[in-house]
Scaffold this motif. Structure first.
Motif, short mmCIF file in Angstrom:
data_model
loop_
_atom_site.label_atom_id
_atom_site.label_comp_id
_atom_site.label_asym_id
_atom_site.label_seq_id
_atom_site.Cartn_x
_atom_site.Cartn_y
_atom_site.Cartn_z
N ASP A 136 0.80 -1.22 0.00
CA ASP A 136 0.00 0.00 0.00
C ASP A 136 0.85 1.28 0.00
O ASP A 136 0.39 2.33 0.45
N MET A 137 2.09 1.20 -0.52
CA MET A 137 2.94 2.39 -0.54
C MET A 137 2.32 3.51 -1.38
O MET A 137 2.32 4.67 -0.99
N LEU A 138 1.78 3.14 -2.57
CA LEU A 138 1.19 4.15 -3.44
C LEU A 138 -0.05 4.76 -2.80
O LEU A 138 -0.24 5.98 -2.83
N GLU A 139 -0.88 3.92 -2.19
CA GLU A 139 -2.10 4.41 -1.54
C GLU A 139 -1.77 5.40 -0.43
O GLU A 139 -2.44 6.42 -0.28
N ARG A 140 -0.72 5.12 0.34
CA ARG A 140 -0.35 6.01 1.44
C ARG A 140 0.23 7.32 0.92
O ARG A 140 0.14 8.35 1.59
N ALA A 141 0.84 7.29 -0.26
CA ALA A 141 1.45 8.50 -0.81
C ALA A 141 0.40 9.44 -1.42
O ALA A 141 0.68 10.63 -1.62
N LEU A 142 -0.79 8.93 -1.72
CA LEU A 142 -1.83 9.75 -2.35
C LEU A 142 -2.67 10.45 -1.30
O LEU A 142 -2.67 10.10 -0.12
N SER A 143 -3.40 11.46 -1.76
CA SER A 143 -4.36 12.13 -0.87
C SER A 143 -5.47 11.15 -0.53
O SER A 143 -5.64 10.12 -1.18
N GLU A 144 -6.26 11.49 0.48
CA GLU A 144 -7.31 10.58 0.94
C GLU A 144 -8.31 10.27 -0.18
O GLU A 144 -8.72 9.13 -0.36
N ARG A 145 -8.69 11.30 -0.94
CA ARG A 145 -9.68 11.09 -2.00
C ARG A 145 -9.10 10.25 -3.14
O ARG A 145 -9.76 9.34 -3.64
N SER A 151 -8.52 2.63 -4.50
CA SER A 151 -9.09 1.43 -3.87
C SER A 151 -10.32 0.95 -4.62
O SER A 151 -10.50 -0.26 -4.84
N LEU A 152 -11.17 1.89 -5.03
CA LEU A 152 -12.37 1.54 -5.77
C LEU A 152 -12.01 0.88 -7.10
O LEU A 152 -12.63 -0.11 -7.51
N LEU A 153 -10.98 1.41 -7.77
CA LEU A 153 -10.53 0.83 -9.03
C LEU A 153 -10.01 -0.59 -8.82
O LEU A 153 -10.31 -1.50 -9.61
N ALA A 241 -18.93 -0.87 11.10
CA ALA A 241 -17.50 -0.90 10.78
C ALA A 241 -17.04 -2.33 10.56
O ALA A 241 -17.56 -3.27 11.16
N LEU A 242 -16.05 -2.48 9.68
CA LEU A 242 -15.45 -3.79 9.45
C LEU A 242 -14.29 -3.97 10.41
O LEU A 242 -13.49 -3.08 10.61
N GLY A 243 -14.22 -5.14 10.97
CA GLY A 243 -13.13 -5.42 11.90
C GLY A 243 -13.38 -6.76 12.55
O GLY A 243 -14.49 -7.05 12.98
N ASP A 244 -12.36 -7.59 12.59
CA ASP A 244 -12.48 -8.93 13.19
C ASP A 244 -11.20 -9.21 13.93
O ASP A 244 -10.14 -9.34 13.37
N GLU A 245 -11.33 -9.34 15.25
CA GLU A 245 -10.12 -9.53 16.08
C GLU A 245 -9.46 -10.89 15.81
O GLU A 245 -8.31 -11.11 16.15
N ASP A 246 -10.21 -11.83 15.15
CA ASP A 246 -9.65 -13.14 14.87
C ASP A 246 -8.94 -13.21 13.52
O ASP A 246 -8.40 -14.26 13.15
N VAL A 247 -8.96 -12.10 12.76
CA VAL A 247 -8.31 -12.09 11.45
C VAL A 247 -7.17 -11.10 11.50
O VAL A 247 -7.36 -9.90 11.73
N GLY A 248 -5.94 -11.56 11.29
CA GLY A 248 -4.78 -10.68 11.31
C GLY A 248 -4.78 -9.73 10.14
O GLY A 248 -5.18 -10.11 9.04
N GLY A 249 -4.36 -8.52 10.34
CA GLY A 249 -4.31 -7.55 9.26
C GLY A 249 -3.09 -7.74 8.38
O GLY A 249 -2.10 -8.33 8.79
N ALA A 250 -3.19 -7.24 7.15
CA ALA A 250 -2.07 -7.32 6.22
C ALA A 250 -0.98 -6.37 6.65
O ALA A 250 -1.22 -5.33 7.25
N SER A 251 0.25 -6.75 6.36
CA SER A 251 1.37 -5.89 6.74
C SER A 251 2.38 -5.83 5.62
O SER A 251 2.36 -6.66 4.73
#
Length: 251
Positions: A136-145, A151-153, A241-251
């Motif tokens: 997600d380097m590119l996503e973090r470098a872009l503005s929120e919009r 992400s939608l694409l 909200a989406l969130g599941d404590e039993d599913v590890g997040g991507a890193s």
């Protein structure tokens, strides 16, 4: 009440699509009535459902969220059971082979059976809660919009791939010579005989696992697309909200 009605309506629409789309004779019979190719007919029905959800994105997103909230806990526990059985089968094979020199011939295929259902049922849960590895380097470098548009694409591209997998998985694997074949080692217990394979397992039950997973991934992908559309238009307030404590997040 409107939210519950939307959930019931969307659920019925998906069940109807599967009851028609998963069976060649039903697809062709209905498609012939209006002079269409059978898979084009299914695509038109699905497209109508998803277009309606896009027109009413908040109701559509809530309906898909409710459906996934019901299906995913079931899938998680089936996956846990499949994992336990898979490990037990592999351990049994190792012990019998190296200790008693007489390994049963069904353990390898039984473990593969469990692995297929484990993957098919856990992949949608991981996808929904961000459990896949992400760059997600590119996503973090872009503005929120711009990040939201990107992400939608990406969701749209994933959706297109899933539709191809739905078609190929059904017609090239489940409903094919391979899918209609019989297992070489797995047998029904107690001498039961089911269908044309008799006391042997049909390969259908193994190939079906990944196609079921694709259907569940489609449900998740539609929900994520609708959530992203609502986020871009500033109408995502009130969505669970989406969130599941039993599913590890991507890193």
């Amino acid at each position: 009440m409107g939210g519950r009605l939307a959930t019931i309506t969307v659920s019925i629409a998906y069940v109807a699509l599967l009851l028609i789309g998963a069976f060649e004779d039903r697809r062709e019979a209905l498609a012939d009535l209006i002079g269409m190719n059978d898979m084009t007919f299914i695509a038109a029905l699905a497209g109508l459902l998803w277009l309606t959800c896009l027109v009413l994105p908040k109701s559509g997103a809530k309906a898909h969220s409710d459906i996934n909230d019901v299906l995913h806990p079931i899938g998680k526990w089936v996956s846990v059971t499949a994992l336990i059985l898979m490990v037990c089968f592999i351990l049994l094979q190792v012990v019998m082979r190296y200790v008693f020199n007489d390994a049963p011939n069904w353990t390898e295929e039984g473990a593969r059976f469990g692995m297929l259902w484990l993957v098919g049922l856990m992949a949608p849960i991981a996808y929904r809660h961000g459990g896949f590895v992400a760059i997600d380097m590119l996503e973090r470098a872009l503005s929120e919009r711009l990040a939201a548009i990107l992400s939608l694409l990406l969701f749209a591209m994933s959706f297109a791939v899933l539709l191809v997998m739905w078609d190929k998985g059904l017609n090239n694997h489940v409903d094919s010579l391979s899918g209609r074949g019989c297992s070489s080692t797995l047998r029904w217990p107690l001498g039961f005989e089911i269908g044309k394979c008799g006391n042997k397992f049909s390969n259908y039950y193994q190939y079906l696992a990944l196609w079921v997973g694709v259907n569940l991934l489609v449900l998740v992908c539609v929900e994520l697309i609708l959530r992203q559309v609502l986020k871009l238009t500033g109408r995502n307030a009130g969505l669970p909200a989406l969130g599941d404590e039993d599913v590890g997040g991507a890193s």
